[in-house]
Motif scaffolding. Structure first.
Motif, PDB file in Angstrom:
ATOM      1  N   TYR A  35       0.824  -1.197   0.000  1.00  0.00           N
ATOM      2  CA  TYR A  35       0.000   0.000   0.000  1.00  0.00           C
ATOM      3  C   TYR A  35       0.866   1.258   0.000  1.00  0.00           C
ATOM      4  O   TYR A  35       0.651   2.168  -0.794  1.00  0.00           O
ATOM      5  CB  TYR A  35      -0.918  -0.024   1.224  1.00  0.00           C
ATOM      6  CG  TYR A  35      -1.921   1.087   1.269  1.00  0.00           C
ATOM      7  CD1 TYR A  35      -3.111   1.010   0.563  1.00  0.00           C
ATOM      8  CD2 TYR A  35      -1.699   2.222   2.048  1.00  0.00           C
ATOM      9  CE1 TYR A  35      -4.050   2.031   0.608  1.00  0.00           C
ATOM     10  CE2 TYR A  35      -2.630   3.245   2.099  1.00  0.00           C
ATOM     11  CZ  TYR A  35      -3.807   3.140   1.387  1.00  0.00           C
ATOM     12  OH  TYR A  35      -4.730   4.149   1.432  1.00  0.00           O
ATOM     13  N   GLU A  39       1.313   4.196  -2.843  1.00  0.00           N
ATOM     14  CA  GLU A  39       1.098   5.611  -2.527  1.00  0.00           C
ATOM     15  C   GLU A  39       2.283   6.461  -2.959  1.00  0.00           C
ATOM     16  O   GLU A  39       2.119   7.491  -3.615  1.00  0.00           O
ATOM     17  CB  GLU A  39       0.908   5.808  -1.023  1.00  0.00           C
ATOM     18  CG  GLU A  39      -0.433   5.464  -0.475  1.00  0.00           C
ATOM     19  CD  GLU A  39      -0.521   5.789   0.991  1.00  0.00           C
ATOM     20  OE1 GLU A  39      -1.532   6.376   1.389  1.00  0.00           O
ATOM     21  OE2 GLU A  39       0.413   5.465   1.761  1.00  0.00           O
ATOM     22  N   ALA A  45      -3.505   3.494  -4.552  1.00  0.00           N
ATOM     23  CA  ALA A  45      -3.373   2.476  -3.513  1.00  0.00           C
ATOM     24  C   ALA A  45      -4.733   2.026  -2.990  1.00  0.00           C
ATOM     25  O   ALA A  45      -4.914   0.854  -2.662  1.00  0.00           O
ATOM     26  CB  ALA A  45      -2.514   3.002  -2.371  1.00  0.00           C
ATOM     27  N   ASP A  46      -5.696   2.937  -2.918  1.00  0.00           N
ATOM     28  CA  ASP A  46      -7.011   2.582  -2.380  1.00  0.00           C
ATOM     29  C   ASP A  46      -7.773   1.626  -3.294  1.00  0.00           C
ATOM     30  O   ASP A  46      -8.556   0.814  -2.820  1.00  0.00           O
ATOM     31  CB  ASP A  46      -7.832   3.847  -2.123  1.00  0.00           C
ATOM     32  CG  ASP A  46      -7.228   4.704  -1.027  1.00  0.00           C
ATOM     33  OD1 ASP A  46      -6.674   4.131  -0.067  1.00  0.00           O
ATOM     34  OD2 ASP A  46      -7.285   5.934  -1.140  1.00  0.00           O
ATOM     35  N   VAL A  49      -5.619  -1.851  -3.022  1.00  0.00           N
ATOM     36  CA  VAL A  49      -5.731  -2.511  -1.714  1.00  0.00           C
ATOM     37  C   VAL A  49      -7.033  -2.034  -1.055  1.00  0.00           C
ATOM     38  O   VAL A  49      -7.025  -1.186  -0.163  1.00  0.00           O
ATOM     39  CB  VAL A  49      -4.516  -2.202  -0.812  1.00  0.00           C
ATOM     40  CG1 VAL A  49      -4.563  -3.038   0.460  1.00  0.00           C
ATOM     41  CG2 VAL A  49      -3.202  -2.440  -1.552  1.00  0.00           C
ATOM     42  N   MET A  52      -8.104  -0.778   2.919  1.00  0.00           N
ATOM     43  CA  MET A  52      -6.974  -0.310   3.728  1.00  0.00           C
ATOM     44  C   MET A  52      -7.242   1.091   4.279  1.00  0.00           C
ATOM     45  O   MET A  52      -7.011   1.351   5.456  1.00  0.00           O
ATOM     46  CB  MET A  52      -5.686  -0.320   2.910  1.00  0.00           C
ATOM     47  CG  MET A  52      -4.469   0.190   3.667  1.00  0.00           C
ATOM     48  SD  MET A  52      -3.933  -0.889   5.008  1.00  0.00           S
ATOM     49  CE  MET A  52      -2.925  -2.044   4.090  1.00  0.00           C
ATOM     50  N   HIS A  66       1.550   3.066   9.466  1.00  0.00           N
ATOM     51  CA  HIS A  66       1.515   3.556   8.085  1.00  0.00           C
ATOM     52  C   HIS A  66       2.321   4.836   7.937  1.00  0.00           C
ATOM     53  O   HIS A  66       3.143   4.968   7.037  1.00  0.00           O
ATOM     54  CB  HIS A  66       0.067   3.778   7.648  1.00  0.00           C
ATOM     55  CG  HIS A  66      -0.056   4.585   6.395  1.00  0.00           C
ATOM     56  ND1 HIS A  66      -0.211   5.959   6.409  1.00  0.00           N
ATOM     57  CD2 HIS A  66      -0.018   4.222   5.085  1.00  0.00           C
ATOM     58  CE1 HIS A  66      -0.274   6.394   5.168  1.00  0.00           C
ATOM     59  NE2 HIS A  66      -0.163   5.363   4.345  1.00  0.00           N
TER      60      HIS A  66
END
Length: 78
Positions: A35, A39, A45-46, A49, A52, A66
């Motif tokens: 993730y 990013e 990334a959203d 994954v 998340m 994170h």
């Protein structure tokens, strides 16, 4: 007044939980590297994954992990 409304909205959202899918802490730990890499690379990334972001928004411990990992990755890629 706005600060009170924002605080109330945040508390309500925390109680209601995420509107979409959410992963658990174990899955978060397993997927966090991927993730963060997505990013930092500018990827979505959203989408890659799912769940998340909802988990990070609701779990202070994982959000802290994170943030630390992202800072490390960003620093090492300079």
């Amino acid at each position: 007044m706005t600060a009170d409304r924002d605080r109330n909205r945040n508390q309500l959202n925390a109680l209601l939980g995420p509107a979409g899918p959410e992963i658990g802490c174990d899955d978060c730990f397993d997927l966090l590297d991927r993730y963060v890499d997505l990013e930092v690379a500018g990827g979505d990334a959203d989408v890659q994954v799912p769940g998340m972001r909802a988990h990070l928004d609701g779990c202070p411990a994982c959000a802290e992990e994170h943030d630390s990992l992202r800072a490390l990755v960003e620093q090492s890629s300079r």
